[in-house]
Write a protein that holds these residues in place. Structure first.
Motif: not given
Ligand code: MG
Ligand code: AMP
Length: 337
Positions: A53, A55, A139, A141, A147, A176, A232
């Motif tokens: 991701k 992330r 999620s 994405n 998402s 979410e 986001h």
């Molecule tokens: Mg997310």
């Protein structure tokens, strides 16, 4: 890596479960959005989620269970209020944060002393969990983008980066899960979702809404939920929220729109605007707006749009979940009309 595309048939879910059990990562449908899942008790597998991701490692993941008994091994305590919430809203789009047990790897909790747990209602997710283990899943994405609510969205972001995608069609809720922490008193809402704060209060009484739900963090303010720090849900186009009644909204759009602009509008606006329109639902139907939100944001990317005007959503009921995502998608660009 080649990404397997699987169906929701029993045999395909079993294939996905085997991938999870051998340390792989799989995108799965849930009733909220698609999740990117790994065995929650395997820190090395969970690391792959962050890599796929992009992330930040300080943003913790939600652990998904398929049976209430699984929670007792994940948390240190299960207070009365958690039981009440579970009785009323599980299985469903609610995530509860509690003090974590020693079994939770640091990757899942991002070094925090708490863990976020959810019991989803989607049959495919439930089957995958029961054939493998509790699943850590954010999620599915790329970090920062909207998402995914279809397997196609997941494929756009994750093809070649993950082991498999289970295609389970459209997600029902579309945003979410609601996130509440019971690790402090009074309980605090960290993220609004399909279960509304009004519903939570009707079951456990006082619930505080964290400042970051409706506002950007002040300079130097610490995020209660690390995910709240980041911009986001943003499409490539600039998103501009317009806060005013429908008449002023239409006037503003028609006076200021130019080539390359589009509008995320209510069904009721259709026929009144000079710009290309992407309807998000009826004005008072916030559930449909939530269901369509990420999909319409992704649509703007495909249409090569540079600026998108949208209504500033109401902040009651499911509207709060739509508002929370929209202000972040816009980078807090709100024009008061
Ligand atoms: Mg997310
Ligand atoms: P997502 O990655 O989109 O599934 O979002 C998961 C959300 O849950 C993020 O906003 C996280 O910051 C939040 N979260 C997960 N675990 C915790 C935790 N232990 N404490 C606070 N927030 C959490």
């Amino acid at each position: 890596m080649e990404t397997l595309i699987l169906s929701s048939d029993y045999r395909d879910i079993q294939t996905a479960a085997n991938i999870i059990k051998t340390g792989g990562i799989v995108a799965m449908p849930t009733e909220t959005v698609y999740g990117l899942a790994a065995d929650a008790l395997n820190g090395k597998a969970v690391r792959k989620i962050f890599k796929a991701k992009g992330r930040p490692m300080d943003n913790p993941l939600i652990v998904h269970i398929s049976d209430i008994s699984q929670i007792y091994t994940l948390v240190r305590e299960f207070p009365k209020r958690a039981q009440l919430l579970a009785d009323n809203f599980w299985p469903g789009p609610l995530t509860i944060i509690l003090p974590k047990s020693d079994r939770i790897p640091d990757e899942v909790s991002a070094g925090l002393d708490t863990v976020a747990v959810r019991f989803p209602s989607h049959p495919t997710a439930l089957r995958l969990i029961s054939l493998s283990s509790p699943l850590a899943a954010p999620s599915a994405n790329l970090s920062g983008s909207p998402s995914p609510t279809t397997a196609g969205h997941v494929c756009d972001d994750m093809n070649g980066r993950i082991d498999a995608i289970i295609d389970g069609g459209d997600c029902d809720v579309g945003v979410e899960s609601t996130v509440i922490t019971l690790a402090e008193d009074p309980p605090r809402l960290l993220r609004p979702g399909g279960i509304t704060v009004e519903q939570l209060r009707s079951v456990i009484g006082e619930v505080i809404i964290d400042n970051a739900v409706t506002a950007p963090l002040a300079k130097g303010e610490k995020a209660a939920s690390p995910g709240m720090k980041y911009k986001h849900y943003a499409p490539e186009a600039e998103v501009i929220l317009l806060d005013g009644n429908n008449e002023k909204f239409r006037q503003y759009v028609n006076d200021n729109g130019r080539d390359g602009d589009a509008v995320l509008c209510y069904n009721e606006d259709l026929g009144t605007l000079k710009l290309p329109c992407i309807p998000i639902g009826s004005e008072n139907d916030t559930e449909t707006q939530a269901h369509r939100l990420f999909s319409v944001l992704r649509e703007t990317d495909k249409l090569n749009i540079t600026r998108v005007f949208a209504h500033c959503p109401p902040t009651d009921g499911v509207g709060l979940a739509v508002y929370n995502r929209m202000i972040r998608a816009s980078g807090f660009q709100i024009i008061k009309l």
